[in-house]
Design an enzyme around this catalytic site. Structure first.
Site, PDB file in Angstrom:
ATOM      1  N   VAL A 267       0.870  -1.190   0.000  1.00 25.72           N
ATOM      2  CA  VAL A 267       0.000   0.000   0.000  1.00 25.72           C
ATOM      3  C   VAL A 267       0.897   1.227   0.000  1.00 25.72           C
ATOM      4  O   VAL A 267       2.022   1.195   0.508  1.00 25.72           O
ATOM      5  CB  VAL A 267      -0.927  -0.017   1.248  1.00 25.72           C
TER       6      VAL A 267
ATOM      7  N   ASP B 230      13.636   3.353 -12.385  1.00 31.74           N
ATOM      8  CA  ASP B 230      13.389   3.237 -10.936  1.00 31.74           C
ATOM      9  C   ASP B 230      13.843   1.882 -10.413  1.00 31.74           C
ATOM     10  O   ASP B 230      13.163   1.249  -9.594  1.00 31.74           O
ATOM     11  CB  ASP B 230      11.897   3.471 -10.632  1.00 31.74           C
TER      12      ASP B 230
ATOM     13  N   PHE C 216       0.470   5.275  -4.178  1.00 31.99           N
ATOM     14  CA  PHE C 216       0.047   4.806  -5.509  1.00 31.99           C
ATOM     15  C   PHE C 216      -1.264   4.043  -5.454  1.00 31.99           C
ATOM     16  O   PHE C 216      -1.901   3.774  -6.443  1.00 31.99           O
ATOM     17  CB  PHE C 216       1.118   3.915  -6.130  1.00 31.99           C
TER      18      PHE C 216
END
Ligand SMILES: Cn1cc(CCO)c2c3c(c(-c4ccccc4Cl)cc21)C(=O)NC3=O
Length: 290
Positions: free
Chosen positions: A19, A138, A22
């Site tokens: 969680v 990323d 996003f």
């Protein structure tokens, strides 16, 4: 709502696995095929917003990237009830970040064979992404997911891993996931990833060698697995790490691996080896038995 959403009608939610801003990621079983999937569900971003751009880039990237053993597989994406939903392959071994956190608590870290295996597998995934004209931007431990090789007795259909000779020494398969920052090499729209892993030239908005920014981030990722201290987000230490100084490690690496990781951190992106070169690098080649 009267009409059951596709999410609710097609899937049974088994548990939350992530969680963040996003949205939420759940482990779900698809009723029809009985298989497990990781499904990210996020509130539909405002039309035309940067968040919408990010969400769309992720789906575009998955659509362009077909199947590869070292890239998390995409199955579907759709919008409903003001939410965007993406259904991906579920990797049952957690993320590399989870594994490093657990090991660190026991004062353990990866030894060289495991470091080379990690570096080789993620390099194969990056080679595929870069060959498709894309960059990840990323790469970091929390975006590398782990699947435990389906045991052959389970008859798990081992993908046609032409890239990979299907020989994974430890049964651990690393897969690059979270394509939310992926962009095109030739016409980049760079959304910077985590600053701890960000190459200096990208911060200076020099996008002429973007694939090498993934190589830079991969080096820091492997160094963390080798027990490097937490990475700086900015400041003096951040710049020091970008003058090709390897961070202090609990165990000296062999010069072969140490020099390779240092080359991947070179301030000059051109000096860093490409993902393709890494896949062929003698330090990472798996000796064939017999
Ligand atoms: C937080 N988190 C934990 C996991 C399970 C690791 O054992 C996970 C997964 C994904 C993702 C994911 C990342 C970014 C976008 C979409 C998804 Cl489903 C996030 C995940 C994903 O695409 N596949 C996963 O297994």
């Amino acid at each position: 709502a009267l009409m059951l959403s596709r999410y609710e009608s097609e899937f049974l939610e088994l548990g939350r696995i992530g969680v963040g801003e996003f949205g939420a990621v759940n482990r779900c079983v698809k009723r029809l095929d009985g298989c497990m999937y990781a499904i990210k569900r996020l509130r539909r971003p405002l039309a035309g917003s940067a968040n919408e751009q990010l969400a769309l880039k992720e789906v575009y990237a998955h659509a362009v990237l077909g199947h590869h053993p070292h890239v998390v597989r995409y199955y579907s994406a759709w919008a409903e009830d003001d939410h965007m939903i993406i259904q991906n392959e579920y990797c049952d071994g957690g993320s590399l970040h989870d594994v490093l956190t657990e090991k660190e608590e026991q004062g353990e870290f990866f030894q060289e064979p495991a470091l080379r295996d990690l570096l080789l597998q993620v390099s194969m995934g990056l080679k595929y992404i870069h060959a498709s004209g894309l960059v990840h931007l990323d790469v970091k431990p929390s975006n590398i997911f782990i699947s435990h090789q389906p045991c052959s007795s389970a008859g798990g259909a081992a993908d046609s891993e032409e890239e990979d000779d299907g020989h994974i020494p430890s049964g651990v398969v690393y897969k690059i996931g979270d394509l939310g920052h992926v962009t095109s090499i030739t016409s980049p729209q760079v959304e910077e990833g985590d600053s701890r892993f960000l190459a200096c030239e990208v911060l200076r908005e020099d996008y002429t060698h973007l694939p090498k920014a993934d190589i830079f981030a991969l080096s820091l990722t492997v160094l963390l697995a080798a027990g490097a201290p937490p990475l700086p987000q900015n400041g003096e230490e951040w710049h020091h790490l970008r003058q090709a100084h390897l961070p202090s490690l609990p165990h000296e690496l062999t010069p072969a691996l140490g020099n390779l990781l240092q080359m991947m951190l070179d301030p000059d992106p051109v000096a860093r080896p490409s993902a393709s070169a890494l896949c062929k690098h003698p330090v990472l080649r798996r000796e064939r038995a017999g």
